[in-house]
Design a protein around this motif. Structure first.
Motif, PDB file in Angstrom:
ATOM      1  N   ASP A  61       0.829  -1.207   0.000  1.00 41.19           N
ATOM      2  CA  ASP A  61       0.000   0.000   0.000  1.00 41.19           C
ATOM      3  C   ASP A  61       0.860   1.252   0.000  1.00 41.19           C
ATOM      4  O   ASP A  61       2.004   1.245   0.412  1.00 41.19           O
ATOM      5  N   LYS A 111       1.929   3.753   1.695  1.00 45.62           N
ATOM      6  CA  LYS A 111       2.079   4.205   3.072  1.00 45.62           C
ATOM      7  C   LYS A 111       3.557   4.244   3.428  1.00 45.62           C
ATOM      8  O   LYS A 111       4.401   3.709   2.713  1.00 45.62           O
ATOM      9  N   LYS A 112       3.843   4.887   4.539  1.00 42.84           N
ATOM     10  CA  LYS A 112       5.219   4.952   5.004  1.00 42.84           C
ATOM     11  C   LYS A 112       5.601   3.579   5.556  1.00 42.84           C
ATOM     12  O   LYS A 112       4.887   3.011   6.392  1.00 42.84           O
TER      13      LYS A 112
END
Length: 280
Positions: free
Chosen positions: A113, A115-116
């Protein structure tokens, strides 16, 4: 296929043969000499030789001669065959029976995903190599990754030459501290997406399984802390280690994460270790 599977399972039913296989799996894609395997597992050389020969015979590991040494590495295809032989048929018929940790081998894995991502670098002492890696990733791609580092030793301190090197490269060292790996096995610890070992000793240790099945990699390199000679010679060792880690992390952050499955990412991580090692 059935005979091959049962032969391999029989081979791995022996605790010490399994320990050899697991060690080589943890060190993948490294090739290890028999002597290092024996030392890491506290085996007599003759005993290690018997186990290595047996595992090679059923193709669970590979053997290659380099000069006077015999080098051994895990055979990932054989490992995949074992998992597939045990679980693929049942999972195709009954998906509810499929063990979650084997799902990557059975169905397509969606790209990570947007995301970080959490990345942990592990060494024995968390005094130099892992500290370098944490700092480099934070400063090179802190907008996409949260970098951590830890050591397997219970007590350690930041190495002054490492701190000096980081300062000379313009890195902020105020937030750095030496940490034990137990900190990241607590229930409230962040879940890791990637775990990299940056020293052979840490990679050889049998650590608990990480929650969430992070992609793992071994980027082993010599310990600059053990460099002998003058301060100038020691600083050179730290400079070389910093440069080697910079190359690995630059290659890692350049990967097209949005287009890669977990299994593809694992291959790229292994390739980085092999390709950068040849260039150094």
């Amino acid at each position: 296929m059935e005979i091959e599977l049962t032969d391999r399972l029989t081979m791995l039913s022996h605790p010490q043969r399994m320990a050899v296989f697991r060690l080589l799996m943890r060190r993948c894609p490294d090739e290890l000499p028999a002597g290092e395997i024996a030392t890491a597992l506290d085996l007599k050389a003759s005993t290690a030789s018997v186990y290595l020969s047996a595992l090679t015979k059923v193709d669970l590991i590979s053997q290659r001669r380099k000069g006077t040494q015999l080098l051994y590495a895990v055979n990932l295809n054989a490992a995949r065959d074992i998992v597939s032989g045990l679980f693929v048929d049942c999972c195709r018929g009954r998906a509810d029976l499929c063990p979650p940790q084997f799902s990557d081998l059975i169905r397509h894995i969606a790209p990570i995903d947007d995301k970080k991502l959490n990345v942990l670098f592990v060494c024995t002492g968390n005094s130099a190599r892992s500290i370098f890696a944490e700092t480099l990733l934070r400063d090179m791609a802190g907008d996409r990754f949260t970098a951590y580092s830890a050591g397997t030793a219970h007590r350690s301190e930041l190495n002054p030459f490492a701190i000096e090197m980081l300062k000379s490269k313009g890195h902020d060292v105020a937030i750095l501290r030496s940490k034990n790996i137990e900190e990241f096995h607590r229930t409230d610890a962040p879940q890791m997406d990637f775990v990299f070992t940056v020293c052979d000793r840490a990679a050889n240790e049998d650590c608990p399984t990480w929650p969430g099945q992070p992609v793992s990699g071994h980027w082993g390199m010599p310990d600059p802390v053990k460099a002998a000679g003058t301060d100038t010679e020691k600083r050179l060792a730290f400079h070389q280690t910093y440069g080697a880690l910079h190359n690995r992390i630059a290659a890692f952050t350049a990967l097209p994460f949005e287009n890669l499955s977990r299994s593809s990412l694992q291959k790229h991580v292994d390739d980085i270790a092999n390709e950068t090692a040849r260039q150094e």
